[in-house]
Design an enzyme around this catalytic site. Sequence first.
Site, mmCIF file in Angstrom:
data_model
loop_
_atom_site.group_PDB
_atom_site.id
_atom_site.type_symbol
_atom_site.label_atom_id
_atom_site.label_comp_id
_atom_site.label_asym_id
_atom_site.label_seq_id
_atom_site.Cartn_x
_atom_site.Cartn_y
_atom_site.Cartn_z
ATOM 1 N N ASP A 176 -5.015 1.687 19.033
ATOM 2 C CA ASP A 176 -6.036 1.680 20.090
ATOM 3 C C ASP A 176 -5.370 1.856 21.460
ATOM 4 O O ASP A 176 -5.853 2.591 22.314
ATOM 5 C CB ASP A 176 -6.825 0.365 20.049
ATOM 6 C CG ASP A 176 -7.343 0.082 18.658
ATOM 7 O OD1 ASP A 176 -8.088 0.906 18.136
ATOM 8 O OD2 ASP A 176 -6.968 -0.955 18.084
ATOM 9 N N GLY A 199 0.836 -1.207 0.000
ATOM 10 C CA GLY A 199 0.000 0.000 0.000
ATOM 11 C C GLY A 199 0.863 1.245 0.000
ATOM 12 O O GLY A 199 0.523 2.275 0.607
ATOM 13 N N HIS A 242 -9.531 -5.375 16.499
ATOM 14 C CA HIS A 242 -9.369 -3.945 16.179
ATOM 15 C C HIS A 242 -10.673 -3.484 15.532
ATOM 16 O O HIS A 242 -10.795 -3.405 14.315
ATOM 17 C CB HIS A 242 -8.179 -3.732 15.244
ATOM 18 C CG HIS A 242 -8.129 -2.328 14.713
ATOM 19 N ND1 HIS A 242 -7.891 -1.237 15.516
ATOM 20 C CD2 HIS A 242 -8.318 -1.830 13.465
ATOM 21 C CE1 HIS A 242 -7.927 -0.141 14.784
ATOM 22 N NE2 HIS A 242 -8.191 -0.471 13.532
HETATM 23 P P1 NAI Z 1 -5.177 4.298 1.451
HETATM 24 O O1 NAI Z 1 -6.430 3.965 0.720
HETATM 25 O O2 NAI Z 1 -4.680 5.704 1.463
HETATM 26 O O3 NAI Z 1 -3.986 3.393 0.881
HETATM 27 C C1 NAI Z 1 -4.109 2.040 0.672
HETATM 28 C C2 NAI Z 1 -3.206 1.689 -0.468
HETATM 29 O O4 NAI Z 1 -3.201 0.281 -0.612
HETATM 30 C C3 NAI Z 1 -3.656 2.277 -1.823
HETATM 31 O O5 NAI Z 1 -2.612 3.033 -2.396
HETATM 32 C C4 NAI Z 1 -3.993 1.038 -2.640
HETATM 33 O O6 NAI Z 1 -3.689 1.202 -4.018
HETATM 34 C C5 NAI Z 1 -3.105 -0.005 -1.978
HETATM 35 N N1 NAI Z 1 -3.523 -1.387 -2.221
HETATM 36 C C6 NAI Z 1 -4.772 -1.877 -2.397
HETATM 37 N N2 NAI Z 1 -4.726 -3.193 -2.636
HETATM 38 C C7 NAI Z 1 -3.427 -3.542 -2.592
HETATM 39 C C8 NAI Z 1 -2.748 -4.765 -2.780
HETATM 40 N N3 NAI Z 1 -3.414 -5.886 -3.076
HETATM 41 N N4 NAI Z 1 -1.399 -4.777 -2.662
HETATM 42 C C9 NAI Z 1 -0.731 -3.647 -2.385
HETATM 43 N N5 NAI Z 1 -1.313 -2.446 -2.217
HETATM 44 C C10 NAI Z 1 -2.648 -2.403 -2.312
HETATM 45 O O7 NAI Z 1 -5.380 3.735 2.919
HETATM 46 P P2 NAI Z 1 -4.577 4.103 4.244
HETATM 47 O O8 NAI Z 1 -5.203 5.265 4.885
HETATM 48 O O9 NAI Z 1 -3.117 4.120 3.958
HETATM 49 O O10 NAI Z 1 -4.955 2.825 5.143
HETATM 50 C C11 NAI Z 1 -4.504 1.551 4.789
HETATM 51 C C12 NAI Z 1 -5.201 0.493 5.610
HETATM 52 O O11 NAI Z 1 -4.908 0.637 6.978
HETATM 53 C C13 NAI Z 1 -6.722 0.513 5.508
HETATM 54 O O12 NAI Z 1 -7.166 -0.828 5.387
HETATM 55 C C14 NAI Z 1 -7.149 1.077 6.834
HETATM 56 O O13 NAI Z 1 -8.437 0.648 7.195
HETATM 57 C C15 NAI Z 1 -6.096 0.484 7.734
HETATM 58 N N6 NAI Z 1 -5.930 1.154 9.030
HETATM 59 C C16 NAI Z 1 -5.690 0.355 10.110
HETATM 60 C C17 NAI Z 1 -5.509 0.895 11.357
HETATM 61 C C18 NAI Z 1 -5.258 0.005 12.539
HETATM 62 O O14 NAI Z 1 -5.229 0.533 13.648
HETATM 63 N N7 NAI Z 1 -5.067 -1.298 12.392
HETATM 64 C C19 NAI Z 1 -5.586 2.348 11.567
HETATM 65 C C20 NAI Z 1 -5.809 3.111 10.369
HETATM 66 C C21 NAI Z 1 -5.979 2.515 9.134
#
Ligand code: NAI
Length: 328
Positions: A159, A11, A187
Amino acid sequence: MKDPIRVAVTGGAGQIAYSLLFRIGNGEVFGPEQPVILQILEIPQAMDALKGVVMELQDSAQPLVHDIIATDDANVAFKDANWAILVGGKPRGPGMVRADLIAANGPIFLDQGKAINDNAADDIRVVVVANPCNSNCLVAASNAPDVPKDRWFAMTRLDENRARAQVADKAGVLSTEVTNVGIWGNHSASQFPNFEEIKVGGKPATEVIDDRGWFEGDFLTTVQDRGKAIIDARGKSSAASAANAALDTIRSLITPTAEGDWFSAAVYSDGNPYGIADGIFYSFPLRSTGNGDWEIVEGLELSDYAKEKAAATQDELLKEREAITDLL
Ligand code: NAI
């Protein structure tokens, strides 16, 4: 200078990676003596955007970054990786319920689990950030039979940090005074930040903040719903704090845990001391020796209230598992 380690981040063109990659390059996690090779995975449609991120990484001229590999091939991204931080995934779209999100992400983590299994270094450790992170982690780990299950972690550190900050603010102390913050379970909004064990300056938080109603009410809901509150305020989901939490997770795993304290991550439940069902990634309070070994903190006396909360979040994870049984 040491030999570089290989850190795979998926990502890479997304929000979280935009903070994470630069902070890894700064030596904030692996230390100022440890060079890194960044191996960044994206989907083909986002490779142009990733090119821009790579240019910015190059323009940062970080001395510890010895190479940057940008790819849309998981086998390349995980080749000889010592750490993998799985951030990329499908976001929740309009009208999608949690089960849809789990189903949409399952195949991604199945493929990435296989690619990790076939390509990563023998000492690979994986932190899954992408949501639903507990279940994504279960899918990936289940498809990597050669990687021991104790090398996989789903991130609940954000969290934990949120809970720590809420208690520090309420008690009027620095966050460093707040210890023993354990997140139990998923989570998700069902998680249980176990305030009954939190300490402030070494004393039970529930004595320092003599307001059980606040803990059971505002405290819990603020931590559980914080992700949504940030989206409402910022128009985008938490990113810098999520990257920060991923770095904290790794740092806690490679540093001996301070005497008497613990940190949180979801780990594979397998004969745990609290009777939580086996075969799910469940967040527990953990302690690390600093050389890769960790253990679930034993001997905590959970009240009936805490047991009920711990069981409810377990039940949600068991339900999530039902949606992905064919991927395990
Ligand atoms: P974002 O949408 O800005 O970036 C995600 C990226 O992943 C995009 O550039 C997309 O093209 C890429 N992507 C999609 N499928 C992919 C694959 N198969 N292989 C490689 N890359 C791929 O999202 P953001 O804000 O960076 O968040 C990423 C993830 O983290 C989300 O799932 C979000 O829900 C999660 N998250 C988890 C948290 C936690 O506490 N565990 C806290 C905040 C976000």
